[in-house]
Scaffold this active site. Structure first.
Site, PDB file in Angstrom:
ATOM      1  N   GLY A  48       0.841  -1.197   0.000  1.00 28.32           N
ATOM      2  CA  GLY A  48       0.000   0.000   0.000  1.00 28.32           C
ATOM      3  C   GLY A  48       0.870   1.237   0.000  1.00 28.32           C
ATOM      4  O   GLY A  48       2.045   1.191   0.390  1.00 28.32           O
ATOM      5  N   GLN A  53       3.229   9.973   1.154  1.00 33.16           N
ATOM      6  CA  GLN A  53       4.518   9.276   1.104  1.00 33.16           C
ATOM      7  C   GLN A  53       5.334   9.629  -0.129  1.00 33.16           C
ATOM      8  O   GLN A  53       6.529   9.335  -0.183  1.00 33.16           O
ATOM      9  CB  GLN A  53       4.309   7.758   1.170  1.00 33.16           C
ATOM     10  CG  GLN A  53       3.741   7.294   2.505  1.00 33.16           C
ATOM     11  CD  GLN A  53       3.615   5.797   2.555  1.00 33.16           C
ATOM     12  OE1 GLN A  53       2.617   5.243   2.098  1.00 33.16           O
ATOM     13  NE2 GLN A  53       4.630   5.119   3.068  1.00 33.16           N
ATOM     14  N   CYS A 110       6.684   0.047   7.455  1.00 32.29           N
ATOM     15  CA  CYS A 110       6.193   1.142   6.614  1.00 32.29           C
ATOM     16  C   CYS A 110       7.325   1.574   5.689  1.00 32.29           C
ATOM     17  O   CYS A 110       8.480   1.688   6.126  1.00 32.29           O
ATOM     18  CB  CYS A 110       5.772   2.307   7.510  1.00 32.29           C
ATOM     19  SG  CYS A 110       5.259   3.774   6.593  1.00 32.29           S
ATOM     20  N   LEU A 111       7.000   1.844   4.434  1.00 29.16           N
ATOM     21  CA  LEU A 111       8.013   2.275   3.471  1.00 29.16           C
ATOM     22  C   LEU A 111       8.627   3.613   3.859  1.00 29.16           C
ATOM     23  O   LEU A 111       9.714   3.950   3.399  1.00 29.16           O
ATOM     24  CB  LEU A 111       7.390   2.377   2.069  1.00 29.16           C
ATOM     25  CG  LEU A 111       6.860   1.065   1.468  1.00 29.16           C
ATOM     26  CD1 LEU A 111       6.137   1.334   0.157  1.00 29.16           C
ATOM     27  CD2 LEU A 111       7.986   0.058   1.263  1.00 29.16           C
ATOM     28  N   HIS A 152      -3.575   1.178   8.253  1.00 32.03           N
ATOM     29  CA  HIS A 152      -2.234   1.770   8.127  1.00 32.03           C
ATOM     30  C   HIS A 152      -2.242   2.921   7.105  1.00 32.03           C
ATOM     31  O   HIS A 152      -1.732   4.014   7.383  1.00 32.03           O
ATOM     32  CB  HIS A 152      -1.254   0.659   7.706  1.00 32.03           C
ATOM     33  CG  HIS A 152       0.154   1.125   7.515  1.00 32.03           C
ATOM     34  ND1 HIS A 152       1.198   0.689   8.304  1.00 32.03           N
ATOM     35  CD2 HIS A 152       0.714   1.971   6.611  1.00 32.03           C
ATOM     36  CE1 HIS A 152       2.310   1.279   7.899  1.00 32.03           C
ATOM     37  NE2 HIS A 152       2.054   2.058   6.872  1.00 32.03           N
ATOM     38  N   GLU A 153      -2.849   2.681   5.952  1.00 31.68           N
ATOM     39  CA  GLU A 153      -2.852   3.702   4.897  1.00 31.68           C
ATOM     40  C   GLU A 153      -3.766   4.872   5.266  1.00 31.68           C
ATOM     41  O   GLU A 153      -3.440   6.032   4.999  1.00 31.68           O
ATOM     42  CB  GLU A 153      -3.274   3.095   3.549  1.00 31.68           C
ATOM     43  CG  GLU A 153      -2.382   1.967   3.044  1.00 31.68           C
ATOM     44  CD  GLU A 153      -0.906   2.307   3.001  1.00 31.68           C
ATOM     45  OE1 GLU A 153      -0.558   3.497   2.860  1.00 31.68           O
ATOM     46  OE2 GLU A 153      -0.086   1.386   3.137  1.00 31.68           O
ATOM     47  N   HIS A 156      -2.002   7.292   7.428  1.00 32.51           N
ATOM     48  CA  HIS A 156      -1.096   8.202   6.714  1.00 32.51           C
ATOM     49  C   HIS A 156      -1.799   9.507   6.341  1.00 32.51           C
ATOM     50  O   HIS A 156      -1.187  10.576   6.359  1.00 32.51           O
ATOM     51  CB  HIS A 156      -0.569   7.551   5.431  1.00 32.51           C
ATOM     52  CG  HIS A 156       0.669   6.720   5.641  1.00 32.51           C
ATOM     53  ND1 HIS A 156       1.847   7.241   6.124  1.00 32.51           N
ATOM     54  CD2 HIS A 156       0.913   5.403   5.412  1.00 32.51           C
ATOM     55  CE1 HIS A 156       2.763   6.287   6.184  1.00 32.51           C
ATOM     56  NE2 HIS A 156       2.226   5.157   5.761  1.00 32.51           N
TER      57      HIS A 156
HETATM   58 ZN    ZN Z   1       3.203   3.353   5.724  1.00 29.55          ZN
END
Ligand code: ZN
Length: 182
Positions: A48, A53, A110-111, A152-153, A156
């Site tokens: 995701g 991000q 998380c990226l 999670h998304e 963000h």
């Molecule tokens: Zn993330």
């Protein structure tokens, strides 16, 4: 085109992202942005990605949990996490509702917090309402790992990261996690 993934510490990850209306969704720059988000998610790879991000404070997320990403996990791990493949989709202006009192704890990463993981409690069942990339209303009901990805998304877009919700004593490098948690 693949974009650089913004890392924690950048203020854009802490902002409340703004909603996008239907006319703007259908505009060429927004369609380009959505395509760039997909390509960035695939290249990472991740399951995701939220627009902040890649530095855009907009309420847009893309999700895809491919079967090939599950190859490193055992059947038991996949079953415990209730993790199944999820096809590619886009959610804009999501409204998330927790639909059960049941919370489950697993490690997630998380990226934008590269190479770390932590144990995060997440609701097992959620409902998400929003728009797709054509500006059409969508409703998603999800459980298990997919519900975790959605939470999670969604976070963000509220300027939240998983580290705000994790059990801080479990915070670990990815390397140590794989060494200690087969
Ligand atoms: Zn993330």
């Amino acid at each position: 085109m693949t974009q650089t993934i913004i890392q924690t510490g950048d203020p854009v990850l802490r902002e409340l992202a703004r909603p996008v209306d239907k006319v703007e969704i259908l505009s060429a720059p927004m369609q380009c942005l959505i395509q760039a988000m997909k390509e960035t998610m695939w290249a990472a790879p991740g399951v995701g990605l939220a627009a902040p991000q890649i530095g855009e404070s907009l309420q847009i997320i893309v999700i895809e949990d491919k079967k090939e990403y599950h190859q490193g996990a055992t059947q038991e791990q996949l079953q415990a996490r209730e993790r199944f493949p999820v096809p590619l989709h886009v959610i804009i202006n999501p409204v998330l509702t927790i639909e059960s009192a049941e919370y489950v704890q697993f490690y997630e990463g998380c990226l934008s917090v590269k190479d770390f993981v932590g144990m995060v409690p997440r609701a097992r069942n959620v409902k998400v309402e929003g728009l797709n990339e054509k500006g059409e209303p969508i409703t998603i009901r999800a459980y298990g790992w997919y519900a975790r990805i959605l939470q999670h998304e969604f976070d963000h877009l509220q300027g939240m990261l998983y580290v705000d919700r994790m059990d801080t004593r479990t915070f670990s490098t990815m390397e140590n996690y794989f060494m200690n948690c087969p």
